[in-house]
Design a protein around this motif. Structure first.
Motif, PDB file in Angstrom:
ATOM      1  N   ARG A  41      37.093  38.035  32.313  1.00 15.54           N
ATOM      2  CA  ARG A  41      38.111  38.516  31.383  1.00 15.54           C
ATOM      3  C   ARG A  41      39.259  39.210  32.109  1.00 15.54           C
ATOM      4  NH1 ARG A  41      36.581  38.595  26.033  1.00 15.54           N
ATOM      5  NH2 ARG A  41      34.398  38.085  25.614  1.00 15.54           N
ATOM      6  N   GLY A  42      39.289  39.052  33.417  1.00 15.26           N
ATOM      7  CA  GLY A  42      40.285  39.744  34.225  1.00 15.26           C
ATOM      8  C   GLY A  42      41.656  39.108  34.180  1.00 15.26           C
ATOM      9  N   GLU A  43      42.628  39.837  34.677  1.00  9.01           N
ATOM     10  CA  GLU A  43      44.014  39.378  34.764  1.00  9.01           C
ATOM     11  C   GLU A  43      44.138  38.329  35.868  1.00  9.01           C
ATOM     12  OE1 GLU A  43      48.450  41.364  35.549  1.00  9.01           O
ATOM     13  OE2 GLU A  43      46.622  42.463  36.041  1.00  9.01           O
ATOM     14  N   ARG A  44      45.030  37.390  35.675  1.00 10.89           N
ATOM     15  CA  ARG A  44      45.326  36.389  36.702  1.00 10.89           C
ATOM     16  C   ARG A  44      46.241  37.008  37.752  1.00 10.89           C
ATOM     17  NH1 ARG A  44      44.786  31.069  34.832  1.00 10.89           N
ATOM     18  NH2 ARG A  44      46.596  30.419  36.039  1.00 10.89           N
ATOM     19  N   ILE A  45      45.834  36.931  39.009  1.00 12.27           N
ATOM     20  CA  ILE A  45      46.623  37.519  40.094  1.00 12.27           C
ATOM     21  C   ILE A  45      47.089  36.398  41.024  1.00 12.27           C
ATOM     22  CG2 ILE A  45      46.679  39.251  41.924  1.00 12.27           C
ATOM     23  CD1 ILE A  45      44.063  40.392  40.746  1.00 12.27           C
TER      24      ILE A  45
END
Length: 296
Positions: A41-45
């Motif tokens: 569910r993390g941010e795309r980096i």
């Protein structure tokens, strides 16, 4: 899941990691980038490929802690895993498509500012492995913020260090160093690659234009989503609208509207700014995930 096989602290807030990703390593080329997600569910980096080892199946990333996701990633250690590691994405450096014979006829200068040393390194290394030596200027505000000096020295034809405060190497900005090389040291260049903060690329491109040196810049620093959906990396190049992540990240540095890009980048960080951009840009606004409400 992708294993972190090594981690190194470069400065107080800049870190280097080698990630086990054989399929990405097999296909990666200088100039491309990857998308990293710490959790499902993390941010795309989006991060530039700083190096790759096809035999070991690893890809090197370098990142600066500027937000929650990169701060979280910095807490990961060797043996930990990131959830997603997607790539290689973006177009590789134009130098990759040229013949070795043609490259050897060119005098190339790379100019890296701050974390820009990371995406510059694989291009210089690739040329070095083909028997082509390029000059490199690596700049930072002060000596303590300098990264990848040893790695760069091993592959550059000539390495010039520049610090704004004069604490190490040339006393001045990278643009001052370039001007000194050309006007006082008799250097001649017919191709430049500039990667660093937007403001640095703006002034470096102005200098290379003055010196009549064709220039390529990388707009990886303005990416957010990395797919062309969020619209954060929208930029005007000449008379065309481009998106750094799908059309680049490298573009003709003399054609970019830097002031527009920096204004847009600042506005994009606020909800009100994103809404204003949606209104102003109409049908050309790309908003898949930018938070303006247009994707609902």
């Amino acid at each position: 899941m992708y294993k972190i096989v090594s981690k190194r602290t470069l400065t107080d807030n800049i870190f280097l990691m080698d990630i086990e990703a054989p399929r990405v390593a097999k296909s990666a080329l200088p100039g491309q980038f990857v998308i990293v997600k710490n959790t499902d569910r993390g941010e795309r980096i989006p991060l530039t490929v700083a190096d790759f080892d096809r035999d070991k199946g690893t890809v090197t990333i370098v990142f600066q802690t500027v937000g929650k996701s990169t701060l979280e990633l910095a807490t990961y250690n060797e043996g930990d895993y990131v959830c997603d590691f997607v790539g290689p994405l973006g177009r590789p450096s134009d130098l990759v498509d040229e013949s070795v014979e043609d490259l050897k006829k060119k005098s190339v200068i790379f100019i890296a500012g701050g974390v820009g040393a990371a995406p510059v390194y694989p291009q210089v290394k690739w040329l070095h492995e083909k028997g082509v030596d390029a000059d490199v200027i690596v700049g930072s505000r002060t000596k303590d913020l300098l990264i990848m000096e040893d790695e760069m020295r091993a592959v550059a034809g000539n390495l010039y260090i520049s610090t704004d405060d004069g604490s190490y190497g040339f006393n001045g900005r990278v643009t001052d160093c370039l001007k000194d090389l050309v006007e006082n040291k008799g250097k001649k260049y017919d191709h430049a690659v500039v990667i660093g903060p937007m403001i640095m690329m703006k002034f470096a491109a102005a200098m290379t234009k003055e010196l009549n040196i064709p220039t390529i810049v990388s707009l990886n620093p303005i990416m957010v989503d990395g797919t062309g959906m969020c619209g954060a990396c929208r930029v005007t190049v000449g008379d065309e609208v481009k998106f750094a992540c799908v059309d680049g990240p490298e573009f003709d540095g003399h054609l970019i509207n830097y002031d527009e890009a920096m204004r847009r980048q600042a506005m994009y960080k606020t909800e009100e700014g994103r809404a204003k951009l949606k209104f102003e840009e109409g049908d050309t606004h790309s908003h898949g995930g930018c938070g303006c409400g247009g994707d609902k």
